[in-house]
Design an enzyme around this catalytic site. Structure first.
Site, PDB file in Angstrom:
ATOM      1  N   TYR A  62      64.243  69.475  30.572  1.00  0.00           N
ATOM      2  CA  TYR A  62      63.893  68.343  30.552  1.00  0.00           C
ATOM      3  C   TYR A  62      65.383  67.712  31.382  1.00  0.00           C
ATOM      4  CZ  TYR A  62      61.871  69.192  26.068  1.00  0.00           C
ATOM      5  OH  TYR A  62      60.984  69.687  24.771  1.00  0.00           O
ATOM      6  N   GLU A 113      65.386  57.556   3.487  1.00  0.00           N
ATOM      7  CA  GLU A 113      64.849  56.616   3.563  1.00  0.00           C
ATOM      8  C   GLU A 113      65.015  55.254   3.391  1.00  0.00           C
ATOM      9  OE1 GLU A 113      62.794  58.512   0.924  1.00  0.00           O
ATOM     10  OE2 GLU A 113      61.593  59.977   1.574  1.00  0.00           O
TER      11      GLU A 113
END
Ligand code: NI
Length: 440
Positions: free
Chosen positions: A340, A416
């Site tokens: 990458y 979360e």
């Protein structure tokens, strides 16, 4: 008469509805609408995330995940393309007014890691990877990325008529890599044309990261490193360990090469322009204490923050390894596989979008962070169009520094409470860009 009255009233209501939708053309109205929709779907996003977490799929095998994503996007009335770059999904939301095109990207794949967390939705999935029995886990939080982008799609679909332009939702497979294949993930999606027709004017994406939950980390310019795989094979000449002068010792030569490589970063790379790392992570040769083997094989990773440094480091590795080997009468064969490029945030775009991130997360929660040496294939999009990639904090409040689990850890944990911040950040970025593609 009563019917006439009824229809007039209905007409007024419809007109009013259309009008109120049409009035939502300023940033404050749209922002309030995003906040409202985001709070409504937060619990669905958490449900989706837990479901993905419990059913993780490795790179290029995201069949179930992609199916759920595609069904969701279709239910929202998007134009949907599936099986892009194997399992990728692209959804297009066309706003009610003309305008620019913006893309949002989430990655969908999990890792060959055996989950150690004791969560009700922990992964029990097992697979064979590289010949080894291993678990599969969303140890990099791509479950959160995918479910949040599904949420953003739903939020923005609700204000479709008010949006001036088009939003492309990219659900990408294989960010973690599909080694052995020539091309995968972001690079393959681009080859298959996802940045055309329509071509996005900008792209945004995020990664969950172990900094305090609610925080957003941004970095203009080089943010993440390029990554390339290195293999060096040293051919010597095997002999008895007691008579080394009758052979060419590839282990001593290899050791000199490992030390030689250390000078590339310290002596050759312009470090004020960005970081660089050359690591040899594997060194194999020989089988017994008194035998000098014929050859040695080394595996390593190369990281840089810009393309000039990347080219230079590759050249110096080749030079050093072959010449050190030559000086010892051995032969070194160097093989570098480019994986990458460096993730480079467009500085103007980052500057332009900073106030939007601050509105989404709260001004004091948005922090400029230092570049990191990990890599991301979001970089391929940024080579084609201006892009900004940022971190979303997921660390529970009060986590002791020595209890922090990095991405890819079998104990990687996501608080979360990060989800509402992520939903807002991505939605705000997309809408604000459509309204003000060139800044204010
Ligand atoms: Ni990741």
């Amino acid at each position: 008469m009563i019917y006439k009255f009824f229809y007039t009233l209905l007409g007024i209501i419809i007109l009013f509805t259309i009008n109120s939708e049409a009035q939502m053309n300023n940033w404050e109205d749209l922002k309030a609408a995003i906040d409202n929709e985001a709070s409504k779907i937060e619990s669905s996003v958490i449900e989706w995330r837990r479901d993905f977490h419990q059913h993780p799929e490795l790179s290029n095998q995201e069949f179930r995940t992609a199916g759920i994503v595609a069904t969701h996007l279709k239910s929202l009335g998007f134009e949907v393309q599936t099986q892009v770059a194997k399992t990728g999904v692209v959804g297009i939301l066309k706003g009610g007014k003309p305008g620019p095109v913006v893309a949002l990207r989430a990655d969908m794949d999990a890792l060959p890691v055996t989950e150690e967390l004791d969560l009700p939705f922990a992964s029990k999935v097992k697979t064979t990877y590289n010949g080894q029995e291993v678990g599969v886990m969303h140890a990099c939080g791509h479950d959160v990325h995918t479910s949040m982008l599904m949420g953003v799609a739903q939020i923005l679909a609700k204000m479709k008529e008010s949006l001036p332009g088009t939003i492309k939702f990219i659900f990408q497979p294989a960010e973690e890599g599909a080694f052995g294949e020539e091309c995968w993930g972001a690079e393959l999606m681009i080859r298959e044309g996802i940045l055309e027709d329509p071509k996005p004017d900008a792209i945004f994406g995020l990664h969950v990261w172990p900094v305090p939950v609610g925080e957003v980390g941004y970095c203009p310019g080089p943010f993440m490193a390029s990554v390339d795989n290195l293999k060096i094979k040293v051919e010597g000449k095997g002999t008895h360990g007691a008579i080394p002068w009758q052979g060419v010792d590839p282990i001593v030569t290899g050791a000199q090469i490992v030390l030689g490589l250390q000078t590339i970063v310290s002596r050759n790379v312009a470090l004020t322009e960005g970081g660089a790392v050359v690591t040899i992570g594997s060194f194999h040769g020989g089988a017994r204490n008194n035998i000098i083997s014929d050859d040695v094989e080394m595996l390593g990773t190369i990281r840089t923050h810009n393309e000039e440094a990347r080219v230079l480091v590759h050249k110096k590795i080749e030079q050093l390894a072959t010449n050190i080997a030559k000086a010892n009468g051995a032969v070194a064969e160097v093989k570098i596989d480019k994986i990458y490029p460096s993730t480079i945030n467009n500085p103007q775009l980052t500057q332009q979008m900073l106030p939007v991130l601050q509105q989404a997360a709260g001004k004091e929660k948005v922090k400029k962070v230092l570049p990191v040496m990990i890599a991301e294939d979001f970089s391929f999009y940024q080579r084609e169009i201006p892009g900004m990639y940022f971190f979303l904090g997921i660390l529970p409040p009060g986590t002791e520094p020595d209890k922090i689990e990095a991405n890819h850890s079998p104990r990687f944990f996501v608080d979360e409470n990060a989800i509402p911040v992520g939903l807002k950040a991505l939605s705000y970025l997309a809408v604000d860009f459509l309204l003000h593609p060139n800044g204010y």
